[in-house]
Design an enzyme around this catalytic site. Structure first.
Site, PDB file in Angstrom:
ATOM      1  N   ASN A  62       0.750  -1.162   0.020  1.00  0.00           N
ATOM      2  CA  ASN A  62       0.079   0.194   0.033  1.00  0.00           C
ATOM      3  C   ASN A  62       1.000   1.244   0.199  1.00  0.00           C
ATOM      4  OD1 ASN A  62       0.500  -0.891   2.788  1.00  0.00           O
ATOM      5  ND2 ASN A  62      -1.080   0.202   3.433  1.00  0.00           N
ATOM      6  N   GLU A  64       0.339   5.156   0.661  1.00  0.00           N
ATOM      7  CA  GLU A  64      -0.527   6.198   1.162  1.00  0.00           C
ATOM      8  C   GLU A  64      -0.144   7.573   0.614  1.00  0.00           C
ATOM      9  OE1 GLU A  64      -1.029   5.564   5.254  1.00  0.00           O
ATOM     10  OE2 GLU A  64      -2.223   3.645   4.669  1.00  0.00           O
ATOM     11  N   CYS A  73      -4.221   0.735  -2.551  1.00  0.00           N
ATOM     12  CA  CYS A  73      -3.984  -0.594  -1.918  1.00  0.00           C
ATOM     13  C   CYS A  73      -2.849  -1.493  -2.501  1.00  0.00           C
ATOM     14  CB  CYS A  73      -5.415  -1.241  -1.839  1.00  0.00           C
ATOM     15  SG  CYS A  73      -6.698  -0.757  -0.951  1.00  0.00           S
ATOM     16  N   GLU A  75      -2.915  -4.550  -3.179  1.00  0.00           N
ATOM     17  CA  GLU A  75      -3.302  -5.385  -4.357  1.00  0.00           C
ATOM     18  C   GLU A  75      -3.437  -4.852  -5.731  1.00  0.00           C
ATOM     19  OE1 GLU A  75      -4.853  -4.844  -1.459  1.00  0.00           O
ATOM     20  OE2 GLU A  75      -6.193  -6.565  -0.778  1.00  0.00           O
ATOM     21  N   CYS A 113     -10.221  -5.215  -0.024  1.00  0.00           N
ATOM     22  CA  CYS A 113     -11.437  -4.271  -0.421  1.00  0.00           C
ATOM     23  C   CYS A 113     -12.267  -4.504  -1.562  1.00  0.00           C
ATOM     24  CB  CYS A 113     -10.938  -2.933   0.047  1.00  0.00           C
ATOM     25  SG  CYS A 113     -10.107  -1.792  -1.503  1.00  0.00           S
ATOM     26  N   CYS A 116     -10.375  -3.396  -4.972  1.00  0.00           N
ATOM     27  CA  CYS A 116      -9.509  -4.322  -5.256  1.00  0.00           C
ATOM     28  C   CYS A 116     -10.021  -5.689  -5.722  1.00  0.00           C
ATOM     29  CB  CYS A 116      -8.516  -4.744  -4.090  1.00  0.00           C
ATOM     30  SG  CYS A 116      -7.530  -3.397  -3.702  1.00  0.00           S
TER      31      CYS A 116
HETATM   32  N1  THU Z   1      -5.580  -1.510   2.374  1.00  0.00           N
HETATM   33  C1  THU Z   1      -4.837  -2.471   1.081  1.00  0.00           C
HETATM   34  O1  THU Z   1      -3.864  -2.147   0.927  1.00  0.00           O
HETATM   35  N2  THU Z   1      -5.700  -3.368   0.727  1.00  0.00           N
HETATM   36  C2  THU Z   1      -6.878  -3.518   1.174  1.00  0.00           C
HETATM   37  O2  THU Z   1      -7.567  -4.374   0.547  1.00  0.00           O
HETATM   38  C3  THU Z   1      -7.364  -2.861   2.217  1.00  0.00           C
HETATM   39  C4  THU Z   1      -6.792  -1.737   2.720  1.00  0.00           C
HETATM   40  C5  THU Z   1      -4.463  -0.374   2.773  1.00  0.00           C
HETATM   41  C6  THU Z   1      -5.159   0.908   2.252  1.00  0.00           C
HETATM   42  C7  THU Z   1      -4.503   1.830   3.337  1.00  0.00           C
HETATM   43  O3  THU Z   1      -3.443   2.395   2.966  1.00  0.00           O
HETATM   44  C8  THU Z   1      -4.575   1.198   4.702  1.00  0.00           C
HETATM   45  O4  THU Z   1      -4.750  -0.299   4.069  1.00  0.00           O
HETATM   46  C9  THU Z   1      -5.647   1.401   5.617  1.00  0.00           C
HETATM   47  O5  THU Z   1      -6.845   1.247   5.017  1.00  0.00           O
END
Ligand code: THU
Length: 164
Positions: A62, A64, A73, A75, A113, A116
């Protein structure tokens, strides 16, 4: 009126050693990818590892951003990198791992999520090949499904755009 019931199937594994070998190796790649996350805001590290048909593994974590929705994310970072760097090569599996900073394990499953899931589904349709999904099930356990549809019944599919 009649009811439509859709069932999803997942396999649950007690530990890493119980997973099929290919899944174990991909999961270890996802765990390593989680260490590379850029997650200064959520402090939640997620790693994904995509296995291509030719044996190449593409990792993502991830990423940010101070403007929160601009982040992405793990994925999708991995899937889009695979699509961009290895166009036309089928994606056959994705492993996903996560941990909150300062803790090395989650007590609950790390499940992809909705966005994704939709993106994973697009790659299944694009290459007409199911993508195996392996994720952490909490407390050192693992969960796997044979394709993305298990996560997204009644998925929005691009095929409808061609028909309307
Ligand atoms: N996140 C992911 O990388 N994948 C997911 O399927 C759910 C959430 C990340 C996004 C963000 O950087 C952190 O987790 C908190 O939501």
């Amino acid at each position: 009126m009649k009811k439509i019931v859709l069932q999803s199937h997942f396999d649950h594994f007690e530990n890493l050693a119980e997973l099929p070998t290919a899944d174990q190796l991909l999961m270890v790649e996802a765990q390593k990818a989680a260490d590379d996350a850029y997650a200064p805001y959520s402090k939640f590290h997620v790693g994904a590892a995509v296995m291509l048909e030719n044996g190449v593994v593409v990792r993502g974590s991830n990423q940010e951003n101070a403007a929160y929705p601009s982040g992405l994310c793990a994925e999708r970072v991995a899937l889009f990198a695979a699509g961009a760097q290895h166009p036309g090569i089928k994606i056959i599996a994705i492993a996903i791992s996560a941990y909150p900073e300062g803790k090395k394990q989650l007590s609950v499953p790390i499940s992809p999520c909705g966005n994704c899931r939709q993106v994973m589904s697009e790659y299944e349709l694009r290459y007409d090949h199911k993508i195996r999904v392996i994720m952490e099930g909490g407390n050192g356990t693992f969960i796997a499904s044979e394709n993305v549809v298990q996560f997204l019944p009644y998925v929005f599919s691009g095929s409808v755009l061609k028909k309307n």
